[in-house]
Design an enzyme around this catalytic site. Structure first.
Site, PDB file in Angstrom:
ATOM      1  N   LYS A 176       2.916  11.191 -11.804  1.00  0.00           N
ATOM      2  CA  LYS A 176       2.044  10.324 -12.605  1.00  0.00           C
ATOM      3  C   LYS A 176       2.780   9.010 -12.820  1.00  0.00           C
ATOM      4  CE  LYS A 176      -0.916  13.336 -15.354  1.00  0.00           C
ATOM      5  NZ  LYS A 176      -1.239  13.792 -16.726  1.00  0.00           N
ATOM      6  N   HIS A 188      -0.661  16.601 -27.277  1.00  0.00           N
ATOM      7  CA  HIS A 188      -0.667  15.174 -26.980  1.00  0.00           C
ATOM      8  C   HIS A 188      -1.902  14.459 -27.523  1.00  0.00           C
ATOM      9  CE1 HIS A 188       2.737  16.270 -24.563  1.00  0.00           C
ATOM     10  NE2 HIS A 188       2.853  15.085 -24.011  1.00  0.00           N
ATOM     11  N   HIS A 219       7.325   8.961 -29.007  1.00  0.00           N
ATOM     12  CA  HIS A 219       6.393   9.893 -28.367  1.00  0.00           C
ATOM     13  C   HIS A 219       6.696  11.366 -28.675  1.00  0.00           C
ATOM     14  CE1 HIS A 219       3.568  11.243 -25.336  1.00  0.00           C
ATOM     15  NE2 HIS A 219       4.520  11.938 -24.741  1.00  0.00           N
ATOM     16  N   ASN A 239      -0.284  18.737 -21.599  1.00  0.00           N
ATOM     17  CA  ASN A 239      -0.557  17.816 -22.705  1.00  0.00           C
ATOM     18  C   ASN A 239      -0.736  18.526 -24.038  1.00  0.00           C
ATOM     19  OD1 ASN A 239      -0.503  15.488 -21.075  1.00  0.00           O
ATOM     20  ND2 ASN A 239      -2.547  15.989 -20.317  1.00  0.00           N
ATOM     21  N   ARG A 279      -3.256  21.461 -14.952  1.00  0.00           N
ATOM     22  CA  ARG A 279      -2.213  20.492 -15.290  1.00  0.00           C
ATOM     23  C   ARG A 279      -2.379  19.961 -16.716  1.00  0.00           C
ATOM     24  NH1 ARG A 279       0.717  15.804 -11.648  1.00  0.00           N
ATOM     25  NH2 ARG A 279       1.934  14.949 -13.365  1.00  0.00           N
ATOM     26  N   ARG A 329       0.820  -1.236   0.000  1.00  0.00           N
ATOM     27  CA  ARG A 329       0.000   0.000   0.000  1.00  0.00           C
ATOM     28  C   ARG A 329       0.848   1.277   0.000  1.00  0.00           C
ATOM     29  NH1 ARG A 329      -2.745  -3.304   3.654  1.00  0.00           N
ATOM     30  NH2 ARG A 329      -4.610  -4.224   2.717  1.00  0.00           N
ATOM     31  N   GLU A 388       9.543  18.130 -25.655  1.00  0.00           N
ATOM     32  CA  GLU A 388       8.888  18.424 -24.370  1.00  0.00           C
ATOM     33  C   GLU A 388       9.483  19.691 -23.744  1.00  0.00           C
ATOM     34  OE1 GLU A 388       6.233  16.834 -23.382  1.00  0.00           O
ATOM     35  OE2 GLU A 388       6.305  14.817 -24.254  1.00  0.00           O
ATOM     36  N   LYS A 426       7.191  22.739 -14.725  1.00  0.00           N
ATOM     37  CA  LYS A 426       6.401  21.556 -14.385  1.00  0.00           C
ATOM     38  C   LYS A 426       6.051  21.572 -12.896  1.00  0.00           C
ATOM     39  CE  LYS A 426       5.023  17.038 -14.971  1.00  0.00           C
ATOM     40  NZ  LYS A 426       5.065  15.787 -15.671  1.00  0.00           N
ATOM     41  N   HIS A 448      -1.132  11.410 -29.565  1.00  0.00           N
ATOM     42  CA  HIS A 448      -1.564  10.048 -29.228  1.00  0.00           C
ATOM     43  C   HIS A 448      -2.310   9.416 -30.387  1.00  0.00           C
ATOM     44  CE1 HIS A 448      -1.293  10.809 -24.614  1.00  0.00           C
ATOM     45  NE2 HIS A 448      -0.184  10.339 -25.105  1.00  0.00           N
ATOM     46  N   GLU A 467      -4.588  16.869 -11.759  1.00  0.00           N
ATOM     47  CA  GLU A 467      -5.128  17.264 -13.059  1.00  0.00           C
ATOM     48  C   GLU A 467      -6.649  17.478 -13.054  1.00  0.00           C
ATOM     49  OE1 GLU A 467      -3.048  15.506 -16.440  1.00  0.00           O
ATOM     50  OE2 GLU A 467      -4.881  15.698 -17.602  1.00  0.00           O
TER      51      GLU A 467
HETATM   52  P1  NAD Z   1      12.115   5.065 -22.570  1.00  0.00           P
HETATM   53  O1  NAD Z   1      12.053   4.957 -21.125  1.00  0.00           O
HETATM   54  O2  NAD Z   1      11.593   3.938 -23.389  1.00  0.00           O
HETATM   55  O3  NAD Z   1      13.619   5.366 -23.002  1.00  0.00           O
HETATM   56  C1  NAD Z   1      13.927   5.478 -24.381  1.00  0.00           C
HETATM   57  C2  NAD Z   1      15.104   4.560 -24.759  1.00  0.00           C
HETATM   58  O4  NAD Z   1      16.311   5.131 -24.284  1.00  0.00           O
HETATM   59  C3  NAD Z   1      15.023   3.175 -24.154  1.00  0.00           C
HETATM   60  O5  NAD Z   1      15.522   2.243 -25.089  1.00  0.00           O
HETATM   61  C4  NAD Z   1      15.956   3.274 -22.957  1.00  0.00           C
HETATM   62  O6  NAD Z   1      16.489   2.028 -22.550  1.00  0.00           O
HETATM   63  C5  NAD Z   1      17.034   4.161 -23.521  1.00  0.00           C
HETATM   64  N1  NAD Z   1      17.803   4.921 -22.548  1.00  0.00           N
HETATM   65  C6  NAD Z   1      17.343   5.540 -21.437  1.00  0.00           C
HETATM   66  N2  NAD Z   1      18.313   6.272 -20.879  1.00  0.00           N
HETATM   67  C7  NAD Z   1      19.409   6.101 -21.634  1.00  0.00           C
HETATM   68  C8  NAD Z   1      20.714   6.611 -21.580  1.00  0.00           C
HETATM   69  N3  NAD Z   1      21.087   7.492 -20.656  1.00  0.00           N
HETATM   70  N4  NAD Z   1      21.622   6.202 -22.509  1.00  0.00           N
HETATM   71  C9  NAD Z   1      21.238   5.349 -23.490  1.00  0.00           C
HETATM   72  N5  NAD Z   1      20.007   4.857 -23.622  1.00  0.00           N
HETATM   73  C10 NAD Z   1      19.102   5.231 -22.702  1.00  0.00           C
HETATM   74  O7  NAD Z   1      11.354   6.383 -23.119  1.00  0.00           O
HETATM   75  P2  NAD Z   1      11.174   7.844 -22.509  1.00  0.00           P
HETATM   76  O8  NAD Z   1      11.006   8.710 -23.695  1.00  0.00           O
HETATM   77  O9  NAD Z   1      12.173   8.171 -21.494  1.00  0.00           O
HETATM   78  O10 NAD Z   1       9.771   7.718 -21.754  1.00  0.00           O
HETATM   79  C11 NAD Z   1       8.596   7.400 -22.425  1.00  0.00           C
HETATM   80  C12 NAD Z   1       7.600   6.897 -21.416  1.00  0.00           C
HETATM   81  O11 NAD Z   1       7.351   7.937 -20.473  1.00  0.00           O
HETATM   82  C13 NAD Z   1       6.259   6.519 -22.003  1.00  0.00           C
HETATM   83  O12 NAD Z   1       5.863   5.282 -21.455  1.00  0.00           O
HETATM   84  C14 NAD Z   1       5.321   7.622 -21.545  1.00  0.00           C
HETATM   85  O13 NAD Z   1       4.007   7.169 -21.345  1.00  0.00           O
HETATM   86  C15 NAD Z   1       5.947   8.023 -20.252  1.00  0.00           C
HETATM   87  N6  NAD Z   1       5.655   9.407 -19.853  1.00  0.00           N
HETATM   88  C16 NAD Z   1       5.208   9.599 -18.603  1.00  0.00           C
HETATM   89  C17 NAD Z   1       4.961  10.879 -18.158  1.00  0.00           C
HETATM   90  C18 NAD Z   1       4.544  11.104 -16.741  1.00  0.00           C
HETATM   91  O14 NAD Z   1       4.189  12.234 -16.385  1.00  0.00           O
HETATM   92  N7  NAD Z   1       4.616  10.096 -15.902  1.00  0.00           N
HETATM   93  C19 NAD Z   1       5.172  11.983 -19.004  1.00  0.00           C
HETATM   94  C20 NAD Z   1       5.648  11.735 -20.288  1.00  0.00           C
HETATM   95  C21 NAD Z   1       5.885  10.440 -20.708  1.00  0.00           C
HETATM   96  N1  GLY Z   2       3.155  14.668 -18.624  1.00  0.00           N
HETATM   97  C1  GLY Z   2       1.931  15.263 -18.262  1.00  0.00           C
HETATM   98  C2  GLY Z   2       1.754  15.417 -16.794  1.00  0.00           C
HETATM   99  O1  GLY Z   2       2.617  15.104 -16.015  1.00  0.00           O
HETATM  100  O2  GLY Z   2       0.703  15.846 -16.375  1.00  0.00           O
END
Ligand code: NAD
Ligand code: GLY
Length: 364
Positions: free
Chosen positions: A143, A248, A265, A245, A241, A121, A185, A227, A252, A237
C-alpha cells in the site's frame, strides 16, 4: 531466544519478495542483489539521514547513488513533496532501470513506494523501514500513498517492493513514544489472527519494552508472517485484508478529531482496538476477560485504552462515516469473533454501536 536474523516471504506469484529481518541487516542483506540497474535513488528524511544514510550508501559502492532528503513529518506526506522526488529523478536522468530505496518510517516508505509506482509508469523499489510500525506493517504489502488536504492516504496505488530489509538495530534510536505506537500494531496481529502470539506477547512484553534484540526479531517476524499471509490471500483488499484495520475506523476518527496534532497513529489505534473489542463483547462474541487482557497488554506499553476525554459519541458518529471502509454509504467495522480471530462486518445494530460509543466516551 537466540535467533538474530530470519526471513519471511510474501507470496504473490512473480511479484513475490523476501522480508529479511535481523540485527545489522542493512550491512548483511547484500542489498545490491535486489538492484538490477546501475542507478539508485535513496529517499529519506532529515532525521534519518544523519543516522543511517552513510551506512546504506556504503552497501551500494558499485552503484550510482543519488539521494533526496525530505522534511520530516506526516504534514509533508503530500503531492508537493512527491514532486521533489520526481524532480530529483528527472534531473538525475533516471530511467526505468533505476531502483528507489525508501529509508525511513511509514511516511517515507509510503511516498517512495508511490513515487516508484508512478515514475515512468513504474520502477522497482526497496523498503528499508526504520520505525517499528513500518517494520511490522507499512513496508509490507504494497500500500503506497500520499495525503490530500481533504483526506489521509487518498491518492495512492498498490505497488509491491522488490524486497523489505528490516534492520532491527535502527530501532535503538527510535523515541519511546514511536516505539510504543509500533507495539500497538504488533499486538494487533495477536488479536486478529494469532492467539498464541498474543499469549507470547503477554509473557514477553517486558523484553520487548527493553528492546531485547532476539525478542524484537521474533515479534517482527511473527507480525510479518501474519501480514504476508493476509496480503497473499487478498492483495488489493477485496475482503480479508481489511482485518488489518482493527480499531483503525475509531482510531482515524480520533486522529481527525485532533487534526493529527495530539495522539500519533499507534496511540489512536490502541484506543480504537479497545473500542472494537468492547463492541465485540457487546455483540456477544469476545469474552469480557479477553477484553481485559487486551487493555492490560496495551497499558503495559503506555498506550491509551479509551478515547480522548474531550471526544463525544456524536464526534465518532460524524467522523467514522469518512472512513475508507465505508462502501455505498454503509459503515463496516472490524470486530473480534474471539481472541485471535477477526472479521469485517456491516451487520451490527445501531443500538450496539451507540451503547459502545456512549460507554467508551463516558469512561475516558
Ligand atoms: P513516521 O514515518 O512519521 O516516523 C515517525 C518518526 O520517527 C519520524 O519523525 C521519523 O523521522 C522518525 N524516525 C524514523 N525512524 C527512526 C529511527 N530509526 N530513529 C529515530 N527516529 C526515527 O511514522 P511511522 O509511524 O513510521 O509511519 C506512519 C505512516 O505510515 C503514516 O503516514 C501512515 O499512513 C502510514 N502507514 C502505512 C501503512 C501501509 O500499509 N502502507 C500502514 C500503516 C501506516
Ligand atoms: N495497514 C493495512 C494494510 O496494509 O492493509
Amino acid at each position: 531466544m537466540t535467533a538474530n536474523s530470519t526471513q519471511v516471504q510474501v507470496a504473490l506469484g512473480d511479484r513475490s519478495y523476501p522480508i529479511s529481518i535481523g540485527s545489522d541487516e542493512i550491512r548483511k542483506a547484500d542489498i545490491a542483489r535486489y538492484i538490477s540497474g546501475k542507478k539508485v535513488l535513496i529517499v529519506t528524511n532529515e532525521t534519518i539521514a544523519p543516522l543511517y544514510l552513510e551506512l546504506l550508501e556504503g552497501q551500494l559502492a558499485d552503484k550510482q547513488v543519488d539521494m533526496v532528503i525530505l522534511a520530516d513529518g506526516e504534514q509533508h506526506k503530500n503531492l508537493d513533496t512527491l514532486n521533489l522526488i520526481f524532480d530529483q529523478l528527472i534531473a538525475g536522468h533516471h530511467d526505468r532501470k533505476t531502483t528507489l530505496i525508501a529509508l525511513g518510517g511509514g511516511v517515507v516508505g509510503d511516498m517512495t513506494g508511490f513515487a516508484a509506482a508512478c515514475y515512468q509508469r513504474g520502477v522497482p523499489f526497496i523498503q528499508i523501514p526504520t520505525t517499528l510500525l513500518a517494520q511490522v506493517d507499512s513496508s509490507v504489502g504494497g500500500k503506497t500513498a500520499v495525503n490530500h488536504a481533504m483526506g489521509k492516504n487518498m491518492i495512492g496505488a498498490f505497488y509491491q517492493p522488490q524486497a523489505v530489509i528490516i534492520d532491527t538495530d535502527t530501532l535503538s534510536t527510535l523515541p519511546d513514544r514511536e516505539f510504543h505506537a509500533g507495539l500497538a500494531e504488533v499486538i494487533k496481529y495477536g488479536l486478529i489472527i494469532d492467539a498464541d502470539f498474543f499469549h507470547w506477547l503477554e509473557n514477553n512484553i517486558d523484553l520487548l519494552l527493553q528492546r531485547d534484540k532476539a525478542a524484537l526479531v521474533y515479534a517482527i517476524e511473527l507480525s510479518c508472517v501474519s501480514k504476508a499471509r493476509i496480503v497473499a490471500e487478498d492483495e488489493t483488499e477485496q475482503g480479508i485484508r481489511a482485518i488489518l484495520n482493527l480499531g483503525h475506523t475509531f482510531g482515524h476518527a480520533i486522529e481527525t478529531f485532533q487534526q493529527y496534532k495530539q495522539w500519533i497513529h499507534g496511540e489512536a489505534v490502541a484506543a480504537g482496538m479497545v473500542m472494537a473489542a468492547e463492541l465485540s463483547v457487546i455483540r456477544g462474541d469476545l469474552s469480557a476477560a479477553d477484553l481485559q487482557r487486551t487493555k492490560q497488554l496495551l497499558q503495559r506499553c503506555s498506550l491509551p485504552v479509551a478515547p480522548p476525554a474531550d471526544m463525544k459519541a456524536e464526534d465518532f458518529d460524524r467522523l467514522m462515516l469518512r472512513d475508507k471502509k465505508v462502501l455505498d454509504g454503509q459503515l463496516r467495522l472490524v470486530v473480534l469473533k474471539s481472541l485471535g480471530e477477526a472479521c469485517v462486518t456491516d451487520q451490527f445494530s445501531t443500538d450496539h454501536l451507540y451503547q459502545l460509543l456512549s460507554r467508551a466516551c463516558s469512561a475516558s
